[in-house]
Write a protein that holds these residues in place. Sequence first.
Motif, PDB file in Angstrom:
ATOM      1  N   LEU A 235      17.006  24.418  48.238  1.00 46.10           N
ATOM      2  CA  LEU A 235      18.403  24.573  47.853  1.00 46.10           C
ATOM      3  C   LEU A 235      19.345  24.093  48.949  1.00 46.10           C
ATOM      4  N   PHE A 236      18.825  23.973  50.177  1.00 48.59           N
ATOM      5  CA  PHE A 236      19.670  23.629  51.316  1.00 48.59           C
ATOM      6  C   PHE A 236      19.717  22.128  51.593  1.00 48.59           C
ATOM      7  N   ASN A 237      18.743  21.378  51.086  1.00 41.71           N
ATOM      8  CA  ASN A 237      18.763  19.935  51.356  1.00 41.71           C
ATOM      9  C   ASN A 237      18.906  19.109  50.081  1.00 41.71           C
ATOM     10  N   GLU A 238      19.393  19.750  49.007  1.00 40.34           N
ATOM     11  CA  GLU A 238      19.587  19.024  47.752  1.00 40.34           C
ATOM     12  C   GLU A 238      20.775  18.075  47.865  1.00 40.34           C
ATOM     13  N   GLU A 239      20.596  16.863  47.387  1.00 41.79           N
ATOM     14  CA  GLU A 239      21.676  15.879  47.374  1.00 41.79           C
ATOM     15  C   GLU A 239      22.611  16.156  46.200  1.00 41.79           C
TER      16      GLU A 239
ATOM     17  N   PHE B  54       5.805  23.446  42.722  1.00 38.95           N
ATOM     18  CA  PHE B  54       6.046  23.115  44.125  1.00 38.95           C
ATOM     19  C   PHE B  54       7.484  23.369  44.564  1.00 38.95           C
ATOM     20  N   GLY B  55       8.263  24.019  43.737  1.00 37.75           N
ATOM     21  CA  GLY B  55       9.633  24.289  44.141  1.00 37.75           C
ATOM     22  C   GLY B  55      10.390  25.089  43.104  1.00 37.75           C
TER      23      GLY B  55
ATOM     24  N   LEU C 188      16.544  15.768  40.426  1.00 37.04           N
ATOM     25  CA  LEU C 188      16.984  16.445  41.639  1.00 37.04           C
ATOM     26  C   LEU C 188      16.448  15.673  42.836  1.00 37.04           C
ATOM     27  N   ARG C 189      17.321  15.482  43.831  1.00 30.75           N
ATOM     28  CA  ARG C 189      17.002  14.655  44.990  1.00 30.75           C
ATOM     29  C   ARG C 189      17.234  15.428  46.281  1.00 30.75           C
ATOM     30  N   ILE C 190      16.700  14.889  47.367  1.00 31.62           N
ATOM     31  CA  ILE C 190      16.935  15.488  48.673  1.00 31.62           C
ATOM     32  C   ILE C 190      17.757  14.540  49.536  1.00 31.62           C
ATOM     33  N   LYS C 191      18.409  15.127  50.525  1.00 30.76           N
ATOM     34  CA  LYS C 191      19.130  14.332  51.508  1.00 30.76           C
ATOM     35  C   LYS C 191      18.135  13.770  52.524  1.00 30.76           C
TER      36      LYS C 191
END
Length: 211
Positions: free
Chosen positions: A75-79, A122-123, A53-56
Motif C-alpha cells: 500500500l506504501f509503494n503503489e503508483e 502474494f499481496g 496495480l503498479r509499483i513505484k
Amino acid sequence: INTIDEYWYWLENSFVSNIRAQEWYNGDIPQYLNGFLNDKSNRLIGWATMRQLRIKSGLCSDRRVISICEDSYSLFNEETKLFQPGWTNETIEDEVYSSSIIKAFNYSTSDELDTYTYVGEFGRYRGGGYVYEFRGRLSDMKTNLSALHELDWIDEKTRAVFIQLTLYNPSVELLTSVTLLAEFLPTGGIYTTARFEPINFYSNLLFSFYF
C-alpha cells in the motif's frame, strides 16, 4: 501463463473474442444474443473491466549494482500518478489515441470505481488502479488491446491485473461475479487465480419478501 507475452497472447487471442457471441459451429450468425458471451448461455451485465496495480520505482541501497529496484506490491509503494500513453509524462503530439487508451494510463481511486480491497496469494491489493473497459465493438476492443500491448501497458512495474465481470444465466436465473487475477511477481513469474461468486437473485428476493 508464465510470462507477460503469454498473458498478452491469452488476452488478444482467447479472452477478448469470448466476451462476444461469435458464429455458430455451422457458420450461422447468432441472433438475439446481443450482450452474451461466446458460450451463448451467459449474458454480460454491463461490461468487463481490466484493472492494473503498479509499483513505484525505488532507488537501490547499493547503486553500484543496479540503480532501480523493483519491489513487491504494498500500500506504501503503489503508483497513483497520471500518465500519458506509454507511461510517459510527455504528450506525444503525433499520436492520436482513443479515450479508452488514455483512460487506461490514468489512475482511478476505489471510490471512483466503487471497488474494494482484494486479497491475493502474494499481496493485499487496493481497489483503485489503471482501468481499461471492454466496451464497444469486438474489432475496437481488439484494436485497443493491440495498442495497449505496443504501449507496454503491462511491464516490469505491474504487480496485479484484475479482470472483473458480472454474468447472468437466464436458464437458471443465476448471477455470477467473476474475478480473474494475475499477480506479477518481482522475480518475473505470474500467478493466476479465478474466483466465481454465484448469486441466486430471485431466491434471495423471495426470501426477503417472505421474511
